[in-house]
Design a protein around this motif. Structure first.
Motif, PDB file in Angstrom:
ATOM      1  N   UNK A 196       0.821  -1.217   0.000  1.00 34.38           N
ATOM      2  CA  UNK A 196       0.000   0.000   0.000  1.00 34.38           C
ATOM      3  C   UNK A 196       0.850   1.259   0.000  1.00 34.38           C
ATOM      4  N   UNK A 197       2.016   1.172   0.621  1.00 32.88           N
ATOM      5  CA  UNK A 197       2.892   2.339   0.682  1.00 32.88           C
ATOM      6  C   UNK A 197       3.527   2.636  -0.672  1.00 32.88           C
ATOM      7  N   UNK A 203      -4.433   1.587  -3.329  1.00 35.80           N
ATOM      8  CA  UNK A 203      -4.849   1.353  -1.953  1.00 35.80           C
ATOM      9  C   UNK A 203      -6.135   2.103  -1.637  1.00 35.80           C
ATOM     10  N   UNK A 204      -6.199   3.359  -2.064  1.00 34.81           N
ATOM     11  CA  UNK A 204      -7.388   4.165  -1.793  1.00 34.81           C
ATOM     12  C   UNK A 204      -8.581   3.720  -2.627  1.00 34.81           C
ATOM     13  N   UNK A 205      -8.323   3.266  -3.850  1.00 33.11           N
ATOM     14  CA  UNK A 205      -9.423   2.862  -4.719  1.00 33.11           C
ATOM     15  C   UNK A 205     -10.060   1.558  -4.250  1.00 33.11           C
ATOM     16  N   UNK A 211      -8.564  -5.146   2.141  1.00 34.33           N
ATOM     17  CA  UNK A 211      -7.893  -5.489   3.388  1.00 34.33           C
ATOM     18  C   UNK A 211      -8.886  -5.550   4.538  1.00 34.33           C
ATOM     19  N   UNK A 212      -9.799  -4.596   4.588  1.00 29.61           N
ATOM     20  CA  UNK A 212     -10.830  -4.606   5.617  1.00 29.61           C
ATOM     21  C   UNK A 212     -11.699  -5.862   5.528  1.00 29.61           C
ATOM     22  N   UNK A 254      -4.110   7.773   5.806  1.00 25.32           N
ATOM     23  CA  UNK A 254      -4.454   7.752   7.230  1.00 25.32           C
ATOM     24  C   UNK A 254      -5.960   7.773   7.474  1.00 25.32           C
ATOM     25  N   UNK A 255      -6.671   8.701   6.859  1.00 27.63           N
ATOM     26  CA  UNK A 255      -8.099   8.839   7.157  1.00 27.63           C
ATOM     27  C   UNK A 255      -8.867   7.572   6.809  1.00 27.63           C
ATOM     28  N   UNK A 256      -8.615   7.025   5.619  1.00 29.37           N
ATOM     29  CA  UNK A 256      -9.361   5.833   5.211  1.00 29.37           C
ATOM     30  C   UNK A 256      -8.971   4.622   6.048  1.00 29.37           C
TER      31      UNK A 256
END
Length: 352
Positions: A196-197, A203-205, A211-212, A254-256
């Protein structure tokens, strides 16, 4: 109250444990091929006896250091990713593919995905490894698993041709493993998703959502769901010019991440300190803070570690701060790893 402590995953393998892995630079050729040969030439009984002995040794080091939640050191794995993939159908570990991974950080030979990915035995199996290791320990032991994006970036897909689809397939498999691990009694489950890094847009899309979903159905309040992000390993100990992930990516994610339902977010901080503003973006998740370097042989002093923890405590309450190494300790000589852990625990227990 003192700060809690944990470790991330890998630990240096004892010299008597002959399992090849990518930390051991003395092996010639692709370590996956070396591991194939090792499996062919050793008996399962001999391997398990050596693994049991090594696990006891590694558990002892962590317990004596005072770590609150330990691992088995991932000592039965040639890598935390490929060991898991060996338990799945659809992977070819013999006809490897040369691949550029981690956004250009490394080129290596990886297994290919050549068919439908599914559990090789039909049923989850990782829980058995956790149970065998936990039985050798007197303190809680976490289990570590690779995340979908990291598996995909560390293998070559020649079957699905669609990363989102493959990610969903892998997330369902990981979820079945996690459900079985919880049923077996494990209270600390940790998924590594360093890729993700490297690819924050993906990662955001879809990556964080996939992962969740690995933790779907895990609702027990006493089960801790942890995800680990890292900036990458060097090729050898004390290398300084290796390509790291952009640390500013953490701010983007961070927020997501904080809203995704994870209990703990594990972030590197020792090899290069994050801006303290980053931690303000995590409103509910606990932060597992990397507090000693894993690619440097220099042992950080207790005061050095304590000073950084005090800085982070100006923006995070102590109940939401957990102290750990940056990443796995596999590169370090055992005695250096021991000293780093002891200093880290001493610093953590002296605060706040």
């Amino acid at each position: 109250m003192p700060l809690s402590t944990t470790v991330i995953g890998s630990f240096p393998k004892p010299v008597y444990l002959k399992i090849p892995d990518w930390f051991r630079t003395t092996y010639s050729g692709p370590f996956t091929e070396q591991h194939n040969l090792f499996l062919q030439q050793s008996s399962e009984y001999d391997r398990e006896e050596a693994i049991k002995r090594a696990t006891k040794d590694i558990v002892g080091i962590q317990t004596e250091a005072g770590i609150d939640v330990i691992t088995d050191g991932e000592i039965r794995r040639e890598s935390y990713i490929l060991h898991f993939c060996r338990g799945l159908n659809g992977f070819d570990f013999h006809n490897l593919f040369s691949k550029v991974c981690r956004d250009g950080a490394i080129t290596t030979d990886v297994p290919r995905i050549v068919g439908e990915v599914s559990l090789r035995q039909g049923d989850p199996w990782v829980w058995k490894e956790w149970r065998a290791s936990q039985d050798l320990a007197s303190v809680p032991m976490k289990i570590t698993l690779p995340g979908p994006m990291t598996i995909i970036n560390s293998t070559e897909d020649q079957f699905y041709g669609d990363e989102k689809l493959l990610g969903r397939v892998l997330a369902r498999i990981i979820n079945s493993e996690i459900q079985a691990i919880v049923h077996a009694g494990c209270k600390n489950i940790h998924v590594d998703e360093p890729v993700m890094m490297r690819y924050p847009d993906q990662a955001l899309e879809y990556g964080i959502d996939q992962l969740s979903s690995c933790f779907d159905g895990v609702s027990a309040p006493d089960v801790v769901k942890t995800v680990h992000l890292c900036c990458g390993y060097p090729n050898y100990l004390d290398q300084e010019d290796y390509k790291k992930a952009d640390k500013d990516v953490c701010m983007r994610l961070a927020h997501k991440l904080d809203a995704a339902g994870f209990d703990e977010i594990s972030i590197e901080d020792a090899h290069r300190h994050n801006n303290l503003t980053l931690f303000k973006h995590f409103k509910t998740s606990k932060i597992v803070l990397g507090s000693v370097k894993i690619a440097s042989s220099r042992v950080e002093s207790v005061e050095e570690i304590r000073q950084r923890l005090q800085e982070v405590l100006t923006v995070l309450p102590p109940e939401r701060l957990i102290v750990a190494p940056d990443c796995g300790l596999g590169f370090l000589p055992t005695e250096i790893a021991r000293k780093k852990l002891c200093n880290m625990v001493q610093a953590a227990k002296s605060l706040p």
